[in-house]
Design a protein around this motif. Structure first.
Motif, mmCIF file in Angstrom:
data_model
loop_
_atom_site.group_PDB
_atom_site.id
_atom_site.type_symbol
_atom_site.label_atom_id
_atom_site.label_comp_id
_atom_site.label_asym_id
_atom_site.label_seq_id
_atom_site.Cartn_x
_atom_site.Cartn_y
_atom_site.Cartn_z
ATOM 1 N N VAL A 24 47.332 41.474 43.005
ATOM 2 C CA VAL A 24 45.693 40.688 42.605
ATOM 3 C C VAL A 24 44.828 41.313 43.461
ATOM 4 O O VAL A 24 44.022 41.637 42.661
ATOM 5 C CB VAL A 24 46.061 39.310 42.846
ATOM 6 N N LEU A 25 44.925 41.486 44.577
ATOM 7 C CA LEU A 25 43.640 42.047 45.496
ATOM 8 C C LEU A 25 43.530 43.398 44.923
ATOM 9 O O LEU A 25 42.446 43.681 44.959
ATOM 10 C CB LEU A 25 44.186 41.708 46.954
ATOM 11 N N GLU A 26 44.554 44.196 44.598
ATOM 12 C CA GLU A 26 44.254 45.481 44.176
ATOM 13 C C GLU A 26 43.429 45.504 42.972
ATOM 14 O O GLU A 26 42.497 46.305 42.749
ATOM 15 C CB GLU A 26 45.532 46.128 44.093
ATOM 16 N N LEU A 27 43.959 44.659 42.091
ATOM 17 C CA LEU A 27 43.426 44.437 40.635
ATOM 18 C C LEU A 27 41.776 44.064 40.695
ATOM 19 O O LEU A 27 41.015 44.461 39.948
ATOM 20 C CB LEU A 27 43.878 43.710 39.821
ATOM 21 N N LEU A 28 41.404 43.314 41.820
ATOM 22 C CA LEU A 28 40.075 42.561 42.016
ATOM 23 C C LEU A 28 39.103 43.653 42.584
ATOM 24 O O LEU A 28 37.934 43.443 42.796
ATOM 25 C CB LEU A 28 40.248 41.430 42.629
ATOM 26 N N GLN A 29 39.605 44.509 43.231
ATOM 27 C CA GLN A 29 38.829 45.729 43.717
ATOM 28 C C GLN A 29 37.707 46.124 43.024
ATOM 29 O O GLN A 29 36.418 46.490 43.462
ATOM 30 C CB GLN A 29 39.704 46.808 44.437
ATOM 31 N N GLY A 30 38.119 46.186 41.619
ATOM 32 C CA GLY A 30 36.985 46.906 40.745
ATOM 33 C C GLY A 30 36.104 45.755 40.203
ATOM 34 O O GLY A 30 35.134 46.148 39.550
ATOM 35 N N GLY A 31 36.152 44.473 40.746
ATOM 36 C CA GLY A 31 35.449 43.420 40.326
ATOM 37 C C GLY A 31 36.088 42.313 39.483
ATOM 38 O O GLY A 31 37.395 42.194 39.683
ATOM 39 N N PRO A 32 35.315 41.152 39.233
ATOM 40 C CA PRO A 32 36.213 40.097 38.594
ATOM 41 C C PRO A 32 36.918 40.383 37.414
ATOM 42 O O PRO A 32 36.749 41.419 36.891
ATOM 43 C CB PRO A 32 34.972 39.223 38.095
ATOM 44 N N ALA A 54 46.137 30.486 44.034
ATOM 45 C CA ALA A 54 45.772 29.312 44.717
ATOM 46 C C ALA A 54 46.062 29.614 46.335
ATOM 47 O O ALA A 54 44.980 29.108 47.108
ATOM 48 C CB ALA A 54 46.605 27.875 44.509
ATOM 49 N N VAL A 55 46.936 29.990 46.630
ATOM 50 C CA VAL A 55 47.035 30.479 48.057
ATOM 51 C C VAL A 55 45.899 31.572 48.442
ATOM 52 O O VAL A 55 45.390 31.071 49.548
ATOM 53 C CB VAL A 55 48.544 31.271 48.190
ATOM 54 N N LEU A 56 45.636 32.282 47.517
ATOM 55 C CA LEU A 56 44.403 33.298 48.039
ATOM 56 C C LEU A 56 43.088 32.781 48.021
ATOM 57 O O LEU A 56 42.209 32.807 49.011
ATOM 58 C CB LEU A 56 44.172 34.444 46.880
ATOM 59 N N ARG A 57 42.854 31.650 47.057
ATOM 60 C CA ARG A 57 41.516 30.844 47.027
ATOM 61 C C ARG A 57 41.418 30.051 48.350
ATOM 62 O O ARG A 57 40.605 29.786 48.864
ATOM 63 C CB ARG A 57 41.658 30.013 45.657
ATOM 64 N N ARG A 58 42.786 29.190 48.698
ATOM 65 C CA ARG A 58 42.684 28.669 49.884
ATOM 66 C C ARG A 58 42.366 29.205 51.192
ATOM 67 O O ARG A 58 41.707 28.747 51.999
ATOM 68 C CB ARG A 58 43.849 27.848 49.888
ATOM 69 N N ALA A 59 42.946 30.311 51.150
ATOM 70 C CA ALA A 59 42.661 31.300 52.258
ATOM 71 C C ALA A 59 41.009 31.804 52.319
ATOM 72 O O ALA A 59 40.748 32.299 53.334
ATOM 73 C CB ALA A 59 43.577 32.602 52.423
ATOM 74 N N GLY A 60 40.159 31.657 51.407
ATOM 75 C CA GLY A 60 39.193 32.176 51.099
ATOM 76 C C GLY A 60 38.792 33.701 50.912
ATOM 77 O O GLY A 60 37.947 34.042 51.024
ATOM 78 N N ILE A 61 40.058 34.217 50.241
ATOM 79 C CA ILE A 61 40.147 35.523 50.064
ATOM 80 C C ILE A 61 39.514 35.903 48.624
ATOM 81 O O ILE A 61 39.053 37.002 48.555
ATOM 82 C CB ILE A 61 41.468 36.166 50.093
ATOM 83 N N VAL A 62 39.757 34.996 47.824
ATOM 84 C CA VAL A 62 39.284 35.095 46.409
ATOM 85 C C VAL A 62 38.236 33.909 46.019
ATOM 86 O O VAL A 62 38.561 32.886 46.715
ATOM 87 C CB VAL A 62 40.384 35.448 45.483
ATOM 88 N N VAL A 63 37.503 34.071 44.981
ATOM 89 C CA VAL A 63 36.769 32.929 44.493
ATOM 90 C C VAL A 63 36.907 33.065 42.964
ATOM 91 O O VAL A 63 37.272 33.888 42.357
ATOM 92 C CB VAL A 63 35.402 33.003 44.740
ATOM 93 N N SER A 64 37.081 31.949 42.438
ATOM 94 C CA SER A 64 37.074 31.668 40.758
ATOM 95 C C SER A 64 35.735 31.647 40.322
ATOM 96 O O SER A 64 35.024 31.186 40.686
ATOM 97 C CB SER A 64 38.170 30.475 40.585
ATOM 98 N N ILE A 65 35.694 32.136 39.047
ATOM 99 C CA ILE A 65 34.304 32.081 38.395
ATOM 100 C C ILE A 65 34.903 31.689 36.988
ATOM 101 O O ILE A 65 35.660 32.136 36.250
ATOM 102 C CB ILE A 65 33.800 33.530 38.362
#
Length: 122
Positions: A24-32, A54-65
């Motif tokens: 997921v983090l690799e895929l998000l490197q290019g933007g949302p 949810a794990v990534l969001r709780r950790a503050g690594i990703v944000v939802s839009i």
């Protein structure tokens, strides 16, 4: 009592220690990226992806839009992308070292050359 820094780092890396989260983090490197697109790329059950997000969001690594009915995710900051690039560099160096070792091992397995022109006896 405050958590020691080394323990906080270990927990951070443990949180990253799941293949779906890394992908997921690799895929998000290019933007949302929309959740439906993440599902197509990762090919897991929607509930499993939801748990990992949810794990990534709780950790503050990703944000939802949310845009209408579409939910996308993005990296919360550029540092995560830099961490992934650093991991790629480290893995590249490690694997290159392993390839060199493998080549040496293969070379050691080759039969020794036989001397030409003699029996090798005095």
């Amino acid at each position: 009592m405050q958590v020691p820094l080394y323990q906080a780092k270990a927990e951070f890396f443990r949180m990253l220690g799941h293949p779906v989260r890394i992908r997921v983090l690799e895929l998000l490197q290019g933007g949302p990226v929309a959740v439906r697109d993440l599902l197509m790329e990762i090919e897991i059950e929607p509930s499993s992806l939801s748990q990992q997000l949810a794990v990534l969001r709780r950790a503050g690594i990703v944000v939802s839009i949310r845009e209408g009915s579409t939910v996308s995710y993005a990296l919360a900051g550029g540092d995560v992308a830099e961490l992934l690039r650093a991991a790629r560099r480290i893995l590249t160096e490690l694997l290159a070292g392993q390839n060199e070792l493998l080549a040496e091992l293969r070379q050691a397995d080759l039969p020794l050359p036989v001397p030409q022109g003699g029996t090798g006896r005095p």
